[in-house]
Design a protein around this motif. Structure first.
Motif, mmCIF file in Angstrom:
data_model
loop_
_atom_site.group_PDB
_atom_site.id
_atom_site.type_symbol
_atom_site.label_atom_id
_atom_site.label_comp_id
_atom_site.label_asym_id
_atom_site.label_seq_id
_atom_site.Cartn_x
_atom_site.Cartn_y
_atom_site.Cartn_z
ATOM 1 N N LEU A 71 0.688 -1.090 0.052
ATOM 2 C CA LEU A 71 0.022 0.108 0.034
ATOM 3 C C LEU A 71 1.013 1.298 0.085
ATOM 4 C CD1 LEU A 71 -2.726 -0.949 2.613
ATOM 5 C CD2 LEU A 71 -3.216 -0.689 0.092
ATOM 6 N N PRO A 72 0.416 2.284 -0.593
ATOM 7 C CA PRO A 72 1.180 3.593 -0.560
ATOM 8 C C PRO A 72 1.299 4.100 1.051
ATOM 9 C CG PRO A 72 -0.454 3.757 -2.419
ATOM 10 C CD PRO A 72 -0.674 2.337 -1.359
ATOM 11 N N PRO A 73 2.358 4.494 1.337
ATOM 12 C CA PRO A 73 2.498 5.020 2.848
ATOM 13 C C PRO A 73 1.373 5.798 3.200
ATOM 14 C CG PRO A 73 4.660 4.888 1.869
ATOM 15 C CD PRO A 73 3.524 4.580 0.696
ATOM 16 N N THR A 74 0.955 6.921 2.281
ATOM 17 C CA THR A 74 -0.033 7.819 2.428
ATOM 18 C C THR A 74 -1.455 7.154 2.966
ATOM 19 O OG1 THR A 74 -0.421 8.325 0.043
ATOM 20 C CG2 THR A 74 0.963 9.607 1.294
ATOM 21 N N VAL A 75 -1.543 6.020 2.273
ATOM 22 C CA VAL A 75 -2.926 5.196 2.430
ATOM 23 C C VAL A 75 -2.762 4.859 3.783
ATOM 24 C CG1 VAL A 75 -4.245 3.358 1.818
ATOM 25 C CG2 VAL A 75 -3.175 4.933 -0.029
ATOM 26 N N VAL A 76 -1.727 4.072 4.097
ATOM 27 C CA VAL A 76 -1.497 3.429 5.419
ATOM 28 C C VAL A 76 -1.926 4.467 6.626
ATOM 29 C CG1 VAL A 76 0.000 2.175 7.167
ATOM 30 C CG2 VAL A 76 0.160 1.772 4.610
ATOM 31 N N GLY A 77 -1.074 5.748 6.297
ATOM 32 C CA GLY A 77 -1.065 6.806 7.191
ATOM 33 C C GLY A 77 -2.568 7.363 7.457
ATOM 34 N N PHE A 78 -3.319 7.244 6.239
ATOM 35 C CA PHE A 78 -4.731 7.663 6.318
ATOM 36 C C PHE A 78 -5.717 6.740 7.387
ATOM 37 C CE2 PHE A 78 -9.240 6.644 4.666
ATOM 38 C CZ PHE A 78 -9.732 7.932 4.757
ATOM 39 N N PHE A 79 -5.161 5.292 7.128
ATOM 40 C CA PHE A 79 -6.095 4.332 7.919
ATOM 41 C C PHE A 79 -5.523 4.612 9.465
ATOM 42 C CE2 PHE A 79 -6.630 2.027 3.851
ATOM 43 C CZ PHE A 79 -8.070 1.789 3.869
ATOM 44 N N ILE A 128 4.440 4.404 15.531
ATOM 45 C CA ILE A 128 3.226 3.669 15.308
ATOM 46 C C ILE A 128 3.231 3.681 13.942
ATOM 47 C CG2 ILE A 128 0.969 3.285 15.303
ATOM 48 C CD1 ILE A 128 0.814 4.654 18.286
ATOM 49 N N ALA A 129 3.473 4.635 13.249
ATOM 50 C CA ALA A 129 3.363 4.731 11.736
ATOM 51 C C ALA A 129 4.678 3.991 11.164
ATOM 52 C CB ALA A 129 3.406 6.202 11.085
ATOM 53 N N ALA A 130 5.857 4.357 11.793
ATOM 54 C CA ALA A 130 6.903 3.593 11.300
ATOM 55 C C ALA A 130 6.797 2.086 11.392
ATOM 56 C CB ALA A 130 8.145 4.376 11.689
ATOM 57 N N ALA A 140 16.065 0.314 8.992
ATOM 58 C CA ALA A 140 16.072 1.161 7.908
ATOM 59 C C ALA A 140 14.985 1.780 7.300
ATOM 60 C CB ALA A 140 17.130 0.733 6.899
ATOM 61 N N ARG A 141 14.006 0.964 7.262
ATOM 62 C CA ARG A 141 12.821 1.376 6.800
ATOM 63 C C ARG A 141 12.060 2.246 7.761
ATOM 64 N NH1 ARG A 141 9.582 3.435 4.565
ATOM 65 N NH2 ARG A 141 7.735 3.007 3.424
ATOM 66 N N ALA A 142 12.143 1.897 8.876
ATOM 67 C CA ALA A 142 11.466 2.821 9.734
ATOM 68 C C ALA A 142 12.078 4.453 9.926
ATOM 69 C CB ALA A 142 11.458 2.204 11.372
ATOM 70 N N LEU A 143 13.366 4.035 9.526
ATOM 71 C CA LEU A 143 14.083 5.533 9.750
ATOM 72 C C LEU A 143 13.786 6.445 8.536
ATOM 73 C CD1 LEU A 143 16.457 6.904 11.433
ATOM 74 C CD2 LEU A 143 18.086 6.108 9.538
ATOM 75 N N GLY A 144 13.564 5.961 7.396
ATOM 76 C CA GLY A 144 13.199 6.510 6.248
ATOM 77 C C GLY A 144 11.754 6.775 6.013
ATOM 78 N N GLU A 145 10.928 6.378 6.737
ATOM 79 C CA GLU A 145 9.569 6.673 6.617
ATOM 80 C C GLU A 145 9.077 7.921 6.503
ATOM 81 O OE1 GLU A 145 5.543 6.476 6.059
ATOM 82 O OE2 GLU A 145 7.129 4.874 5.452
ATOM 83 N N PHE A 146 8.195 8.319 5.564
ATOM 84 C CA PHE A 146 7.779 9.712 5.256
ATOM 85 C C PHE A 146 6.258 9.984 5.318
ATOM 86 C CE2 PHE A 146 6.312 13.014 2.233
ATOM 87 C CZ PHE A 146 6.781 14.320 2.952
ATOM 88 N N GLY A 147 5.383 9.078 4.331
ATOM 89 C CA GLY A 147 4.205 9.280 3.965
ATOM 90 C C GLY A 147 3.285 9.135 5.116
ATOM 91 N N ALA A 148 3.241 7.931 5.801
ATOM 92 C CA ALA A 148 2.333 7.451 6.908
ATOM 93 C C ALA A 148 2.715 8.479 8.201
ATOM 94 C CB ALA A 148 2.676 6.176 7.427
ATOM 95 N N THR A 149 4.084 8.862 8.295
ATOM 96 C CA THR A 149 4.445 9.586 9.532
ATOM 97 C C THR A 149 3.933 10.951 9.457
ATOM 98 O OG1 THR A 149 6.750 8.185 9.602
ATOM 99 C CG2 THR A 149 6.708 10.597 10.619
ATOM 100 N N ILE A 150 4.032 11.600 8.321
ATOM 101 C CA ILE A 150 3.480 12.995 8.019
ATOM 102 C C ILE A 150 1.821 12.970 8.201
ATOM 103 C CG2 ILE A 150 3.026 13.173 5.478
ATOM 104 C CD1 ILE A 150 4.643 15.882 5.883
ATOM 105 N N MET A 151 1.339 11.860 7.914
ATOM 106 C CA MET A 151 -0.282 11.879 7.952
ATOM 107 C C MET A 151 -0.325 11.667 9.603
ATOM 108 S SD MET A 151 -1.796 11.750 4.955
ATOM 109 C CE MET A 151 -3.380 10.987 5.248
#
Length: 227
Positions: free
Chosen positions: A51-59, A90-92, A151-162
């Protein structure tokens, strides 16, 4: 230069990795034992990866929002995760969980089945088998999974900003800092943060490859010894 995005990113990534380490191992062990519905359960656990990270962040925003049952329960307990570093963690964790789960599952599947059969023949319980046979035989692969999840958690952007937003010194991670710097036209600052992220990511990949090569060598030695 304000280094708070670095410290926030490390705090978020380490917290997220701690959570995904436990949940990922438990999920991998659970799926390994499944005979029916394995593909279905695997699909659910792997969903955040595709899923796109922004979609994960939305949910997540809907789940922890004040209009949801979970959000209202947390508010009654005096807990708020929206626009906090804990929300970023949590998002990461959700985004990095499939990496921990799938890599750990692959490491478990590489363990020689004869070891497992022998342990069960000797009367080991499933819990003892997990901690004394499966985990020790999979340590390099699990280490690689943990490093990659970090590494994935460190670079997370989309879900984090949501879920956590972009609050300087509170929720602004390095990835968000790059975005903010580019939005404000400060390319020099963006280049600095990109360099930091790339350096950490490169070292992470080198360490992960080392762990995976050890897993491969261990598997070859076990296969060569025979039973």
């Amino acid at each position: 230069m304000d280094y708070s995005p670095l410290w926030i990113s490390m705090k978020v990534a380490l917290t997220a990795t701690s959570v995904t380490f436990v949940l990922g191992l438990l999920a991998a062990r659970f799926v390994l034992s499944l005979k029916k519905l394995r593909l279905f359960v695997d699909g659910i656990f792997s969903l955040p990866m595709v899923l796109p990270p922004t979609v994960v962040g939305f949910f997540l925003l809907i789940l922890f929002g004040k209009n949801s049952a979970v959000g209202r329960f947390l508010m009654q307990m005096g807990i708020n995760v929206l626009f906090t570093w804990q929300g970023a963690a949590i998002a990461a964790a959700v985004v990095s969980f499939p990496i921990m789960y799938r890599t750990s599952l692959g490491a478990f599947e590489q363990v020689d089945k004869n070891l497992i059969y022998a342990a069960r023949t000797l009367g080991m319980s499933e819990g003892t088998l997990f901690f004394k046979v499966l985990l020790p035989s999979s340590l390099p692969g699990i280490a690689a999974a943990t490093i990659l999840a970090f590494a994935r958690a460190l670079g997370e952007f989309g879900a984090t900003i949501m879920l956590a937003g972009n609050i300087p010194k509170r929720t602004q991670t390095m990835s968000v800092a790059v975005y903010t710097a580019m939005q404000s036209g400060n390319r020099a600052l963006a280049y600095r943060w990109v360099t930091v992220i790339m350096t950490i990511s490169f070292l992470t990949i080198v360490l992960m490859n080392y762990c995976l090569s050890r897993q491969t060598r261990m598997s070859m030695r076990e296969g060569g010894n025979g039973f």
